[in-house]
Design an enzyme around this catalytic site. Structure first.
Site: not given
Ligand code: IMP
Length: 404
Positions: A16, A217, A13, A40-41
């Site tokens: 990225k 991650q 988180d 989750g982006h």
């Protein structure tokens, strides 16, 4: 053209997705080499929020193709949903623009059910990631190519029997036939995306293409080098790129992304965690809720020993600091410089005011510049990118990573 690693230096988180999205304007490929839909982006494009889980974030740029390597684990239904959401948002995700490795493992319904139960102690995302990698390692997994060839039913029968024994009696499992048929249906719709992507990456490298290797991650969640056992089940660091894509990757630039503070979702150690109102303030101002599960993220100050560990693992040449704007208005900003008897020892920095309207390094408040200069000196890496807001245009570049 350089091969560029973009990797998380904390517990995921770090932002990225936003950095990859920025770099992808000059890249030909954006390649995922590990993880699955646990990632989750969150991207904000023109004020609109998009959450990507497995589709590489670079795909938002027309020049950049997406590759999902064999090191990833794929939930075909969730992948298909992501593709249709992106199409609906007007992004071209047709097969030549996106490829998935045929030897990547599939996340099955049994693994998702199991993760919801056995992953509780770790606080996993419940996406079946741990069981999928476990089954891969114990040679009881299903690969995409097995589904394409219709050779997955017998493996699923064995998997079902395994989980029926492992899980409490009152847990209902679908039949292996149902799971096999569901997989066949979804995977047939994805057939045009599935193939030997290692060959494509190899050819692209030979043709001097610009490739981004998009870590998922963060270093502290790496299965070997993270805060074990409170980790994910894959290699999240530079070493995973080659095996997770199937080609030896010489990573010319290694960009580590860190927030200007620290967050963590899930359980496990977090020495600089703030359990007081300062932590709550960080959570509120930084909108620190998980992109995949919506869980509130645990918040705290930066931890230099942890970052040094992440930087060494990734051979970092460049760093990106994100969310510096969230610290605006704090009277004091703290950074742990060492741990003594397990407790962080802090150095305090003067706070700074709003970063609205700031468009270059010199325009940053003096206190913000001192904070950043301290991090650069301590981590021995150049601050190449600074993110000071969620939107694409709140990204300041101090050192270019890819040629125009
Ligand atoms: P799993 O990857 O779902 O097995 O979860 C293992 C640990 O990694 C848990 O603490 C999760 O919260 C964490 N985790 C997995 N993916 C992400 C991510 O993309 N961002 C932050 N934490 C993650």
């Amino acid at each position: 053209m350089p091969n560029v690693l973009v990797t998380g230096a904390q517990w995921g988180d770090e932002g990225k997705g936003k950095i990859v999205d920025h770099l992808a304007a000059r890249a030909d490929y954006s390649v995922r080499f590990g993880g699955g839909a646990n990632a989750g982006h969150t991207l904000v494009v023109g004020g609109k929020k998009l959450v990507l889980h497995l589709v590489p974030a670079g795909i938002l740029h027309p020049r950049c193709k997406g590759i999902v390597g064999n090191g990833c684990v794929i939930d075909p239904a969730s992948f298909a949903k992501e593709i249709s959401e992106l199409s609906a948002a007007g992004i071209d995700v047709s097969p030549p623009r996106l490829g998935i490795s045929e030897i990547a493992h599939v996340v099955t319904a049994f693994q998702k059910i199991a993760d919801g139960i056995t992953g509780k102690a770790i606080g996993t995302t419940g996406r079946g990631i741990g069981p999928a990698y476990t089954d891969k390692a114990r040679r009881a997994g299903v690969r995409l190519v097995d589904v394409v060839r219709g050779e997955h039913l017998s493996v699923l029968e064995t998997q079902r029997a395994h989980y029926a024994k492992l899980l409490p009696d009152d847990v209902e499992l679908p039949s292996a036939k149902t799971v096999a048929d569901d997989l066949s249906n979804v995977v047939s719709g994805l057939a045009a995306y599935i193939g030997d992507v290692a060959e494509e990456v190899h050819s692209a490298m030979k043709a001097n293409a610009a490739l981004l290797f998009e870590g998922a991650q963060g270093a502290l969640l790496d299965v070997d080098h993270g805060t074990y056992p409170f980790v994910t089940s894959s290699t999240t660091t530079a070493g995973g790129a080659s095996s997770g894509v199937g080609v030896y990757v010489d990573l010319h630039r290694r960009l580590a992304v860190s927030k200007a503070y620290t967050t963590r979702v899930g359980n496990g150690p977090f020495p600089t965690e703030l359990l007081d109102e300062t932590g709550e303030k960080l959570r509120a101002l930084g909108h620190e809720f998980g992109a995949t599960t919506g869980r509130p993220r645990r918040c705290g100050w930066l931890d230099l020993p942890a970052l040094r560990h992440a930087f060494r693992l990734n051979g970092v040449t460049d760093m990106a600091i994100t969310k510096l704007d969230v610290l605006a208005g704090f009277e004091t900003i703290r950074v742990a410089t060492e741990h003594r008897a397990g407790a962080p020892v802090y150095r305090d920095f003067e706070g700074f005011g709003s970063l609205d309207g700031v468009n270059d390094r010199d325009a940053l408040p003096k206190a913000a510049r001192s904070y950043l200069a301290f991090l650069e000196a301590e981590l021995d890496a150049s601050l190449s990118i600074l993110s000071i807001g969620a939107d694409r245009d709140r990204t300041l570049v101090f050192r270019e990573i890819l040629p125009a």
